[in-house]
Write a protein that holds these residues in place. Sequence first.
Motif, PDB file in Angstrom:
ATOM      1  N   GLU A  77       0.736  -1.117   0.164  1.00 26.36           N
ATOM      2  CA  GLU A  77      -0.019   0.016  -0.123  1.00 26.36           C
ATOM      3  C   GLU A  77       0.858   1.186   0.066  1.00 26.36           C
ATOM      4  O   GLU A  77       1.954   1.261   0.282  1.00 26.36           O
ATOM      5  N   GLU A  78       0.254   2.428  -0.337  1.00 25.65           N
ATOM      6  CA  GLU A  78       0.921   3.758  -0.432  1.00 25.65           C
ATOM      7  C   GLU A  78       1.881   4.095   0.680  1.00 25.65           C
ATOM      8  O   GLU A  78       3.054   4.526   0.479  1.00 25.65           O
ATOM      9  N   GLU A  79       1.371   3.968   2.061  1.00 24.54           N
ATOM     10  CA  GLU A  79       2.116   4.247   3.220  1.00 24.54           C
ATOM     11  C   GLU A  79       3.438   3.447   3.100  1.00 24.54           C
ATOM     12  O   GLU A  79       4.437   4.043   3.630  1.00 24.54           O
ATOM     13  N   TYR A  82       5.875   5.208   0.632  1.00 24.76           N
ATOM     14  CA  TYR A  82       5.962   6.320   1.220  1.00 24.76           C
ATOM     15  C   TYR A  82       7.233   6.233   2.215  1.00 24.76           C
ATOM     16  O   TYR A  82       8.256   6.917   2.196  1.00 24.76           O
ATOM     17  N   TYR A  95       8.080   5.929 -12.060  1.00 24.96           N
ATOM     18  CA  TYR A  95       7.492   4.846 -12.205  1.00 24.96           C
ATOM     19  C   TYR A  95       7.896   4.544 -13.792  1.00 24.96           C
ATOM     20  O   TYR A  95       7.917   5.223 -14.516  1.00 24.96           O
ATOM     21  N   SER A 121      -2.946  -1.386  -3.982  1.00 24.88           N
ATOM     22  CA  SER A 121      -1.420  -1.289  -4.054  1.00 24.88           C
ATOM     23  C   SER A 121      -1.088  -0.084  -4.486  1.00 24.88           C
ATOM     24  O   SER A 121      -1.879   0.678  -5.713  1.00 24.88           O
ATOM     25  N   VAL A 122       0.030   0.587  -4.309  1.00 26.47           N
ATOM     26  CA  VAL A 122       0.506   1.957  -4.831  1.00 26.47           C
ATOM     27  C   VAL A 122       0.964   1.621  -6.199  1.00 26.47           C
ATOM     28  O   VAL A 122       0.788   2.562  -7.004  1.00 26.47           O
ATOM     29  N   LYS A 125      -2.226   2.414  -8.354  1.00 22.94           N
ATOM     30  CA  LYS A 125      -2.463   3.755  -8.397  1.00 22.94           C
ATOM     31  C   LYS A 125      -1.308   4.855  -9.067  1.00 22.94           C
ATOM     32  O   LYS A 125      -1.987   5.515  -9.830  1.00 22.94           O
ATOM     33  N   PHE A 126      -0.067   4.098  -8.910  1.00 25.19           N
ATOM     34  CA  PHE A 126       0.817   4.863  -9.864  1.00 25.19           C
ATOM     35  C   PHE A 126       0.325   4.750 -11.460  1.00 25.19           C
ATOM     36  O   PHE A 126       0.624   5.846 -12.426  1.00 25.19           O
ATOM     37  N   LEU A 133      -3.285   9.281  -5.166  1.00 23.43           N
ATOM     38  CA  LEU A 133      -2.264   9.179  -4.224  1.00 23.43           C
ATOM     39  C   LEU A 133      -2.163  10.264  -3.368  1.00 23.43           C
ATOM     40  O   LEU A 133      -2.350  11.462  -3.693  1.00 23.43           O
ATOM     41  N   HIS A 135       0.811  10.852  -1.345  1.00 26.07           N
ATOM     42  CA  HIS A 135       1.890  11.372  -0.821  1.00 26.07           C
ATOM     43  C   HIS A 135       2.894  11.440  -2.044  1.00 26.07           C
ATOM     44  O   HIS A 135       4.051  11.925  -1.948  1.00 26.07           O
TER      45      HIS A 135
END
Length: 172
Positions: A77-79, A82, A95, A121-122, A125-126, A133, A135
């Motif tokens: 995940e994004e966190e 990050y 990316y 998942s990040v 999203k990317f 997003l 962050h």
Amino acid sequence: QLTHLTLYEKIPPHAQRIAIVKWIKKNTAPSDSFLTRFPLGSSIAAYAERPIILHSKFESHKLRRRVKEFNFSLYSEEEAFYRFCQKYQADYFIYQTSFLFNKDEESDRYLADKMRIKKESVVYKFHFEPERLKHFILVYQNNYYRIFKIRQDGDATRPIVPFYHPTFAKTL
């Protein structure tokens, strides 16, 4: 029938890498550091003269551990991703479409054991939903790469509006 896999190329055209380097030289500070995979990272270090977080010197146990940590956090995940970026003081993340589409035995997905991608998942999203997003701010895009500025406290950078390209479309 056309699919994302027919649009994806393992090695993006040289012109796409040159465009990235030119954008970085023009739009970032010499002290800004970049998180990306090689060989793009070595091009950024050599031709844009910017620090990179990952490089191809795998003799170092420390670097091998960092690459493994990168692979696992990219498909989390994004966190988590990050936190990885903060830990290694990255200012920008680049990316590339291979992070999502390449599933061969040497791919990041394969190494992270992420053959199935979750929509939260990040990496998803990317690729498909950069506007979700929290962050990361989309600041540049071409057909194969996207550059995200890693948001700092009080960062007023506005994201670009990505142009349409079938590679980044959710459905075709």
